[in-house]
Design an enzyme around this catalytic site. Sequence first.
Site, PDB file in Angstrom:
ATOM      1  N   SER A 112       0.833  -1.192   0.000  1.00 22.81           N
ATOM      2  CA  SER A 112       0.000   0.000   0.000  1.00 22.81           C
ATOM      3  C   SER A 112       0.881   1.261   0.000  1.00 22.81           C
ATOM      4  O   SER A 112       1.809   1.365   0.790  1.00 22.81           O
ATOM      5  CB  SER A 112      -0.881  -0.018   1.236  1.00 22.81           C
ATOM      6  OG  SER A 112      -1.611   1.164   1.284  1.00 22.81           O
ATOM      7  N   GLY A 113       0.602   2.152  -0.923  1.00 25.39           N
ATOM      8  CA  GLY A 113       1.375   3.398  -0.998  1.00 25.39           C
ATOM      9  C   GLY A 113       2.608   3.290  -1.866  1.00 25.39           C
ATOM     10  O   GLY A 113       3.388   4.232  -1.959  1.00 25.39           O
ATOM     11  N   THR A 117      -1.684   2.474  -7.893  1.00 26.14           N
ATOM     12  CA  THR A 117      -2.785   3.188  -8.515  1.00 26.14           C
ATOM     13  C   THR A 117      -2.258   4.286  -9.435  1.00 26.14           C
ATOM     14  O   THR A 117      -2.767   4.484 -10.535  1.00 26.14           O
ATOM     15  CB  THR A 117      -3.706   3.774  -7.423  1.00 26.14           C
ATOM     16  OG1 THR A 117      -4.061   2.704  -6.550  1.00 26.14           O
ATOM     17  CG2 THR A 117      -4.939   4.380  -8.005  1.00 26.14           C
ATOM     18  N   ASN A 162      -0.867   5.350   3.247  1.00 28.22           N
ATOM     19  CA  ASN A 162      -1.142   6.050   2.003  1.00 28.22           C
ATOM     20  C   ASN A 162      -2.378   6.907   2.183  1.00 28.22           C
ATOM     21  O   ASN A 162      -3.408   6.424   2.625  1.00 28.22           O
ATOM     22  CB  ASN A 162      -1.352   4.990   0.897  1.00 28.22           C
ATOM     23  CG  ASN A 162      -1.585   5.622  -0.474  1.00 28.22           C
ATOM     24  OD1 ASN A 162      -1.667   6.844  -0.602  1.00 28.22           O
ATOM     25  ND2 ASN A 162      -1.687   4.770  -1.484  1.00 28.22           N
ATOM     26  N   SER A 165      -5.256   5.412  -0.257  1.00 22.56           N
ATOM     27  CA  SER A 165      -5.074   3.966  -0.372  1.00 22.56           C
ATOM     28  C   SER A 165      -6.316   3.322  -0.974  1.00 22.56           C
ATOM     29  O   SER A 165      -7.440   3.580  -0.540  1.00 22.56           O
ATOM     30  CB  SER A 165      -4.805   3.400   1.020  1.00 22.56           C
ATOM     31  OG  SER A 165      -4.645   2.013   0.922  1.00 22.56           O
ATOM     32  N   SER A 166      -6.088   2.494  -1.994  1.00 22.05           N
ATOM     33  CA  SER A 166      -7.232   1.786  -2.587  1.00 22.05           C
ATOM     34  C   SER A 166      -7.611   0.658  -1.655  1.00 22.05           C
ATOM     35  O   SER A 166      -6.784  -0.176  -1.326  1.00 22.05           O
ATOM     36  CB  SER A 166      -6.837   1.206  -3.952  1.00 22.05           C
ATOM     37  OG  SER A 166      -5.981   2.073  -4.636  1.00 22.05           O
ATOM     38  N   GLY A 390      -1.191  -5.279  -2.483  1.00 17.22           N
ATOM     39  CA  GLY A 390       0.012  -6.106  -2.352  1.00 17.22           C
ATOM     40  C   GLY A 390       0.001  -6.852  -1.035  1.00 17.22           C
ATOM     41  O   GLY A 390      -0.909  -6.694  -0.204  1.00 17.22           O
ATOM     42  N   GLU A 392       0.355  -7.852   2.525  1.00 19.31           N
ATOM     43  CA  GLU A 392       0.254  -6.978   3.705  1.00 19.31           C
ATOM     44  C   GLU A 392       0.677  -7.723   4.962  1.00 19.31           C
ATOM     45  O   GLU A 392       0.217  -8.835   5.210  1.00 19.31           O
ATOM     46  CB  GLU A 392      -1.174  -6.459   3.880  1.00 19.31           C
ATOM     47  CG  GLU A 392      -1.455  -5.226   3.033  1.00 19.31           C
ATOM     48  CD  GLU A 392      -2.793  -4.569   3.346  1.00 19.31           C
ATOM     49  OE1 GLU A 392      -3.065  -3.538   2.724  1.00 19.31           O
ATOM     50  OE2 GLU A 392      -3.549  -5.074   4.203  1.00 19.31           O
TER      51      GLU A 392
HETATM   52  N1  LIG Z   1       5.215   7.782 -10.103  1.00 15.84           N
HETATM   53  C1  LIG Z   1       4.948   8.573  -9.074  1.00 15.84           C
HETATM   54  N2  LIG Z   1       5.380   9.841  -9.089  1.00 15.84           N
HETATM   55  C2  LIG Z   1       5.140  10.660  -8.072  1.00 15.84           C
HETATM   56  N3  LIG Z   1       4.463  10.312  -6.965  1.00 15.84           N
HETATM   57  C3  LIG Z   1       3.995   9.043  -6.883  1.00 15.84           C
HETATM   58  C4  LIG Z   1       4.213   8.111  -7.927  1.00 15.84           C
HETATM   59  N4  LIG Z   1       3.659   6.968  -7.564  1.00 15.84           N
HETATM   60  C5  LIG Z   1       3.102   7.174  -6.344  1.00 15.84           C
HETATM   61  N5  LIG Z   1       3.286   8.417  -5.927  1.00 15.84           N
HETATM   62  C6  LIG Z   1       2.863   9.019  -4.641  1.00 15.84           C
HETATM   63  O1  LIG Z   1       2.568   7.997  -3.746  1.00 15.84           O
HETATM   64  C7  LIG Z   1       1.224   8.067  -3.323  1.00 15.84           C
HETATM   65  C8  LIG Z   1       0.648   6.663  -3.206  1.00 15.84           C
HETATM   66  O2  LIG Z   1       0.539   6.078  -4.474  1.00 15.84           O
HETATM   67  P1  LIG Z   1      -0.639   5.082  -4.837  1.00 15.84           P
HETATM   68  O3  LIG Z   1      -0.521   4.771  -6.277  1.00 15.84           O
HETATM   69  O4  LIG Z   1      -1.923   5.590  -4.364  1.00 15.84           O
HETATM   70  O5  LIG Z   1      -0.215   3.842  -3.995  1.00 15.84           O
HETATM   71  P2  LIG Z   1      -0.903   2.415  -3.963  1.00 15.84           P
HETATM   72  O6  LIG Z   1      -2.007   2.435  -4.979  1.00 15.84           O
HETATM   73  O7  LIG Z   1       0.198   1.481  -4.317  1.00 15.84           O
HETATM   74  O8  LIG Z   1      -1.361   2.259  -2.606  1.00 15.84           O
HETATM   75  C9  LIG Z   1       0.530   8.875  -4.389  1.00 15.84           C
HETATM   76  O9  LIG Z   1      -0.572   9.538  -3.838  1.00 15.84           O
HETATM   77  C10 LIG Z   1       1.605   9.826  -4.808  1.00 15.84           C
HETATM   78  O10 LIG Z   1       1.675  10.903  -3.921  1.00 15.84           O
HETATM   79 MG   LIG Z   2      -3.884   2.173  -4.760  1.00 18.44          MG
END
Ligand SMILES: Nc1ncnc2c1ncn2[C@@H]1O[C@H](COP(=O)(O)OP(=O)(O)O)[C@@H](O)[C@H]1O
Ligand SMILES: [Mg+2]
Length: 1030
Positions: A112-113, A117, A162, A165-166, A390, A392
């Site tokens: 997560s984070g 996404t 996050n 977080s989804s 992922g 956890e």
């Molecule tokens: N490629 C990227 N460039 C800049 N910031 C990113 C990138 N990927 C993730 N982040 C930062 O990390 C945070 C969490 O990403 P997210 O995709 O929501 O994580 P996940 O879906 O894996 O939980 C985003 O809100 C953003 O601030």
């Molecule tokens: Mg996500």
Amino acid sequence: MQGQLAMEGALTARDRVGIQDFVLLDETTDAAFLSNLTKRFSKDLIYTYIGTLLVSVNPYKELDIYNNKQMDLYMGVNFFELPPHIYALADNAYHTMLTEFNNHFILISGESGAGKTEASKKILQYYAVSCPSTTLLNTVRDKMLMSNPVLEAFGNAKTLKNDNSSRFGKYMDIQFDSQGDAVGGHILNYLLEKSRVVHQNHGERNFHIFYQLVEGGEEGLLHQLGLERDCQHYDYLTQGECAIVSSINDRNDWKTVKNALQIINIDEININHLFGTVASVLHLGNVRFDSDSKGRAQLNENNAELRWVSDLLGVDAHSLQEGLTYRKIEAKKDQVLSPFTIDHAIYVRDALAKAIYGQTFTWLVNRINESMENKDLSRKNVIGLLDIYGFEVFYVNSFEQFCINYCNEKLQQLFIQLTLKAEQEEYEAEDIEWEPVQFFNNKIICDLVEEKHRGIISILDEECLRPGDATDLTFLERLEERMSNHPHFVTHKLADKMTRKTLERGDFRLLHYAGEVTYCVVGFLDKNNDLLYKNIKDLICQSKNAIISESFSTMDSDSMRRPETVATQFKSSLLKLTDILMAKDAWYIRCLKPNESKQPGHFDEALVRHQVKYLGLMEHLRVRRAGFAYRRKYEVFLKRYKPLCPATWPHWRGLPADGVEVLVQHLGYLPDEYKMGRTKIFIRHPRTLYATEDAFEKCKHDLATRLQAKYKGYKAKGEFRKQREAATKIETCWRGVQARKERDRRAWAVKVIKKFIKGYMTRGQAKNTDNSEYLAFVRQNYLNRLKGNLPKTVLDKTTWQTPPAVLAETSEILRKLHYRLMVRKYVRGITPQKKAQFQMKLLTSSIFKGKKESYPQSVAQPFVDTRISEQDINMRVLQMIRNEHIKYGVPVIKYDRNGFKPRPRQLVLTQRAAHVIEEANIKQTVPYTSLKGISVSNLTDGIVVFHIACEVPKQKGALIMQCDTLFEFLTKLSIIANKQNAIQVVHGSIQFEIQAGKESAVDFSSGQEPTVYKAKNGHLMVVAARARTR
Ligand SMILES: Nc1ncnc2c1ncn2[C@@H]1O[C@H](COP(=O)(O)OP(=O)(O)O)[C@@H](O)[C@H]1O
Ligand SMILES: [Mg+2]
């Protein structure tokens, strides 16, 4: 295969920052892996490949690598040609789909984070920009893009890890037609974390939509939903104690969501229903129960919150109140109402809230799917995007983690199967003996969880369904009974002494492929059941809220068959997903988070090592490298490395496979280092390839130098030839020009000369066309000559240029003109003195010219006023003659009349007479009146004879003198005495009277030496110098 292409890009780039592809790491250790990752991360290189798998490290800052320029860069470019990028992966999947006309999926996993996404959004954006577009398609694309904010609002929440977080798994198919246009989409959602609706840990929030509605909802809407603009007011929003956080702007997000809802075609009525259900959950959370004396839950039918719930859901308030406080048990034909304790009532209330929210979320996904659906039945290819939770591991892990980790276990299994399958297929296709790959196969763990009748899920379901007092702990006991010998399963009871210390009695531990996870069984049964009591479910089915009635009625509440448990549902949806994915080509993105504090630039090595482990990256790497690390089509391999062998360079004429064989023999490959397939060479170890690549690099330099030299020579030669040709051309042109000029000149000259000759021949004729130019030339020529040679003085009569015939007349005129001009000039220059002198000279000339021989010599000698100044005359004499006005004086030699003795005397002419003076005496005075005549000879001598009348008293006869300035003297005299007519020029001798009646003479002759003497005849003999003839 793209994997091998990628390797090539990594090969050429391996000397930059770290290695672009882990497959080419020298050793597959954690340390080497992490060091490469750290190196690249420190330079903001967040992407690295493992073959075609993309490892992505969350930068936690905006990087300028997602703009349209970057998209253009990666569009249609081979995977291996550019640095690793998510666009490269997206583009490669897309183009493979188009060329191979098959389906693909991109699996995005990570903690997560870690950026899953974000990654899926980046891919979606890439397709939105890079695919061909039409207006119609653009709306499909907009819907796909805009489904994101809606799903995130309802399915994402702030967690400790996050802010966005989804809390559900998402699989989205993007459908492309044969032209590559994105024409439709479909979403599958997995296991929404519903427990969050009713409970949040400290520092976490409920799903975004609740806060967005309360913070951003318009006044009218809030009023209509009975909501207050204050998150603190709602029990379901405040448990985490962070309803408002600075990193989230709920008001802005609210606007985005509202706008997105319109784009995905959700109409006004449904939007109202949608927010009605959201609000009903908030109200439900605020429903509180009282207890009666027996501890039974009490709820007043007129409870304001209850009213709002019944209003918003369109259900009867009384039935709702009953449903929340009693359970209806149907025993035979009777219905028995069994009252709840307060805890039980709260449990039921929360279950209802979760169910409402969960069903609403499902409804929303369905709506989005409808709006993105492509109704055209022609064949489509899809690229699926799987953004799923992922692995956890928390301090306390519960049912959710169990599901999530099971999911990851399945996906790892899928990966292994797909990779091995692909490998095996390739080996078979290439006719290479299949060698078993050494890696950990996690099938055993999958089976442990999911096996029918024997797996953990089956046992859980059994416990849930078993009549009697099944609890979480009885479930654990069952597990211990059935799994006691399983190598991946441990509990407190089953463990050895050492392990036991790390386990609680209520725990069980699974040894996942990624590591151990300890689960606490508390809540497993409830969460798995996720049941709504029938009476409440029936009630909800009658809801006037279309969303609720629609989604609950599909839950087949009427059937007596028990609904599937959550775990079983999840298991079957995962099996379905596996089937979906197995039919597709796989692409992987593994997301890593560099630190727990969302900080840019900070790389927490321990944290990353942990993720690398449980994402199975090392396993992945090992599978990729098992067998043969590198394989390449013969043509391509030969093309790249043929300079390394003289036999293959520059051309190999035979079959590529034979060429490769010759080449690798030359390079000294050992038999077990490579295998020759049907179309490809397989190389076992990266180091073999490195050695080849290094040799190639070196050879490339040599070759480049040689080629460069050749090319430079060739270019220089060409340049030189070009210059030479140009020079010749210019020269030829110039010569032509010169020759033409010369020819023209000659022609002209011939004409001119001809004309000249003709002119010359006809020069005597009157002016005509033939001679006019010649004559003009002659004229001009003469005049020019004349101009330079004009006579300089009036006296010069000889210098004049002889004119040609045609100019004779002109010349004469010019000559006269010129002389007149000179005369004029001369005359102008004459002073009065000079004029007087000339007049005198004129007079002299009239008397002597042509008569006396010495005259011509005298002309040039100027006359002076006098030859004797008054001072030179004796004072006495001066006094005697002063009043006569002295006019002129000259020294003379006087010859006696008798003896002709010469005596120097002064002769002074006055107004009246000429006086002969010796010192203080006037020897003789000759008044002009008595001067009868004056005689001179015709020769050059200076003798003058005054003839004086002898009758005049006191006069002594003729006066004979010699004067050097004879002409001056006589001219003056003739003027003063007016005697010009008295002067005679005599030839031979001059007769004169000595005294009255007595004559004598002066005889003249010419001789060499001038002398004067008395001749024997008594005459004065004068020999004059002979005149020089000019
Ligand atoms: N490629 C990227 N460039 C800049 N910031 C990113 C990138 N990927 C993730 N982040 C930062 O990390 C945070 C969490 O990403 P997210 O995709 O929501 O994580 P996940 O879906 O894996 O939980 C985003 O809100 C953003 O601030
Ligand atoms: Mg996500």
